[in-house]
Design a protein around this motif. Structure first.
Motif, short mmCIF file in Angstrom:
data_model
loop_
_atom_site.label_atom_id
_atom_site.label_comp_id
_atom_site.label_asym_id
_atom_site.label_seq_id
_atom_site.Cartn_x
_atom_site.Cartn_y
_atom_site.Cartn_z
N TRP A 17 -26.17 -60.09 77.92
CA TRP A 17 -24.90 -59.41 77.63
C TRP A 17 -24.06 -59.27 78.88
O TRP A 17 -22.83 -59.45 78.83
N ARG A 18 -24.67 -58.95 80.02
CA ARG A 18 -23.91 -58.83 81.27
C ARG A 18 -23.21 -60.15 81.58
O ARG A 18 -22.04 -60.18 81.95
N MET A 19 -23.94 -61.25 81.45
CA MET A 19 -23.37 -62.57 81.72
C MET A 19 -22.24 -62.88 80.74
O MET A 19 -21.13 -63.24 81.15
N LEU A 20 -22.51 -62.76 79.45
CA LEU A 20 -21.51 -63.11 78.45
C LEU A 20 -20.26 -62.26 78.57
O LEU A 20 -19.13 -62.79 78.50
N LEU A 21 -20.43 -60.98 78.73
CA LEU A 21 -19.26 -60.10 78.77
C LEU A 21 -18.48 -60.23 80.07
O LEU A 21 -17.27 -60.04 80.08
N SER A 22 -19.16 -60.62 81.15
CA SER A 22 -18.43 -60.84 82.41
C SER A 22 -17.54 -62.08 82.32
O SER A 22 -16.58 -62.20 83.07
N ARG A 23 -17.85 -62.98 81.41
CA ARG A 23 -17.08 -64.21 81.23
C ARG A 23 -16.11 -64.13 80.06
O ARG A 23 -15.38 -65.08 79.80
N ALA A 24 -16.13 -63.04 79.32
CA ALA A 24 -15.36 -62.94 78.08
C ALA A 24 -13.86 -63.09 78.36
O ALA A 24 -13.31 -62.44 79.25
N ALA A 25 -13.23 -63.96 77.58
CA ALA A 25 -11.78 -64.16 77.67
C ALA A 25 -11.19 -64.07 76.28
O ALA A 25 -11.76 -64.60 75.32
N ASP A 26 -10.06 -63.39 76.18
CA ASP A 26 -9.39 -63.20 74.88
C ASP A 26 -10.39 -62.68 73.85
O ASP A 26 -10.44 -63.15 72.72
N PHE A 27 -11.17 -61.70 74.24
CA PHE A 27 -12.27 -61.19 73.42
C PHE A 27 -11.82 -60.06 72.50
O PHE A 27 -11.08 -59.17 72.91
N SER A 81 -16.03 -70.22 77.35
CA SER A 81 -15.70 -70.41 78.76
C SER A 81 -15.75 -71.87 79.20
O SER A 81 -14.93 -72.29 80.02
N ARG A 82 -16.65 -72.64 78.65
CA ARG A 82 -16.79 -74.03 79.11
C ARG A 82 -15.65 -74.93 78.64
O ARG A 82 -15.26 -75.85 79.36
N THR A 83 -15.12 -74.68 77.45
CA THR A 83 -14.09 -75.57 76.91
C THR A 83 -12.73 -74.90 76.74
O THR A 83 -11.73 -75.58 76.54
N GLY A 84 -12.70 -73.58 76.79
CA GLY A 84 -11.46 -72.85 76.56
C GLY A 84 -11.06 -72.78 75.10
O GLY A 84 -9.98 -72.29 74.77
N ARG A 85 -11.92 -73.27 74.23
CA ARG A 85 -11.60 -73.29 72.79
C ARG A 85 -11.89 -71.93 72.17
O ARG A 85 -12.85 -71.25 72.55
N LYS A 86 -11.08 -71.56 71.18
CA LYS A 86 -11.25 -70.30 70.47
C LYS A 86 -12.42 -70.39 69.50
O LYS A 86 -12.56 -71.36 68.76
N VAL A 87 -13.25 -69.34 69.51
CA VAL A 87 -14.39 -69.24 68.62
C VAL A 87 -14.28 -67.93 67.83
O VAL A 87 -13.97 -66.88 68.41
N VAL A 88 -14.52 -68.02 66.55
CA VAL A 88 -14.63 -66.84 65.68
C VAL A 88 -16.04 -66.91 65.10
O VAL A 88 -16.32 -67.72 64.23
N ASN A 89 -16.92 -66.06 65.63
CA ASN A 89 -18.33 -66.12 65.28
C ASN A 89 -18.71 -64.94 64.39
O ASN A 89 -18.65 -63.78 64.82
N GLU A 90 -19.12 -65.24 63.17
CA GLU A 90 -19.57 -64.23 62.21
C GLU A 90 -21.08 -64.07 62.35
O GLU A 90 -21.83 -65.02 62.15
N ILE A 91 -21.50 -62.86 62.71
CA ILE A 91 -22.89 -62.60 63.06
C ILE A 91 -23.47 -61.51 62.17
O ILE A 91 -22.84 -60.48 61.95
N ALA A 143 -16.49 -74.29 69.28
CA ALA A 143 -16.63 -74.24 70.73
C ALA A 143 -16.50 -75.61 71.39
O ALA A 143 -15.96 -75.73 72.49
N LEU A 144 -17.00 -76.66 70.72
CA LEU A 144 -17.06 -77.99 71.34
C LEU A 144 -16.06 -78.98 70.77
O LEU A 144 -15.96 -80.10 71.27
N GLY A 145 -15.36 -78.63 69.70
CA GLY A 145 -14.37 -79.53 69.13
C GLY A 145 -15.01 -80.70 68.39
O GLY A 145 -16.00 -80.52 67.68
N LEU A 146 -14.47 -81.88 68.59
CA LEU A 146 -14.89 -83.06 67.84
C LEU A 146 -16.38 -83.34 68.00
O LEU A 146 -17.07 -83.64 67.02
N LYS A 147 -16.89 -83.23 69.22
CA LYS A 147 -18.33 -83.44 69.45
C LYS A 147 -19.16 -82.49 68.59
O LYS A 147 -20.14 -82.88 67.96
N GLY A 148 -18.76 -81.22 68.55
CA GLY A 148 -19.46 -80.23 67.74
C GLY A 148 -19.32 -80.51 66.26
O GLY A 148 -20.25 -80.31 65.49
N TRP A 149 -18.15 -80.98 65.86
CA TRP A 149 -17.91 -81.31 64.46
C TRP A 149 -18.82 -82.45 64.01
O TRP A 149 -19.44 -82.40 62.97
N LEU A 150 -18.86 -83.49 64.84
CA LEU A 150 -19.63 -84.69 64.47
C LEU A 150 -21.13 -84.52 64.67
O LEU A 150 -21.93 -84.99 63.85
#
Length: 158
Positions: free
Chosen positions: A51-61, A86-96, A123-130
């Motif tokens: 959690w410390r790692m993830l939240l320290s990197r959180a952007a537009d959270f 953080s790695r791709t800058g892509r928006k993620v909406v994660n239902e947990i 998170a990964l775009g086309l690579k994640g889709w395929l």
């Protein structure tokens, strides 16, 4: 929410909304067992460090949560975390969906479930889709997450 266990889960998610990893970790027992589709099983301080790692990197959270149900020493809840990966800058909406085991007013187990392929598509775009539904890509996601956590923990210790 009429019981202490539901209030504990409420406190955990409120801290999550506030990006307060220390307050989240304070809800955990020292021997916490955390599990999710990306990090696998984490134990003890490792879970708080995630959690410390993830939240320290959180952007537009942002985080919404609800449907907290506590019965006996167990609880469940749902949340939606929205952020930029953080790695791709892509928006993620994660239902947990989360399940908790509680002992002496502390969370001793947390199991989060979500659709890893859906996450990878965002998170990964086309690579994640395929390829995000394949074990090769999912195992790589897991390996990178675990490596990132290990690196974070090493840096925090030094």
């Amino acid at each position: 929410m009429d019981n202490a266990n539901a209030e504990l889960i409420e406190r955990f998610y409120h801290a999550f909304q506030d990006l307060d990893a220390e307050a989240m970790s304070a809800c955990y027992a020292r021997d916490i067992r955390f599990e999710d589709p990306v990090f696998g099983t984490l134990r003890g301080r490792e879970a708080g460090d995630m959690w410390r790692m993830l939240l320290s990197r959180a952007a537009d959270f942002s985080l919404t949560y609800g449907d907290i149900k506590a019965t006996g020493q167990t609880a469940t809840a749902k949340c939606v975390a929205t952020y930029r990966f953080s790695r791709t800058g892509r928006k993620v909406v994660n239902e947990i969906r989360s399940k908790f085991a509680i002992r002496d007013g502390e969370i001793v187990e947390q199991t989060d479930t979500f659709n890893l392929w859906r996450w990878s598509r965002q998170a990964l775009g086309l690579k994640g889709w395929l390829l995000g539904g394949t074990s090769i890509v999912q195992n790589r996601i897991r390996a990178e997450a675990r490596k990132g956590l290990a690196d974070y923990r090493r840096q925090a210790a030094s």
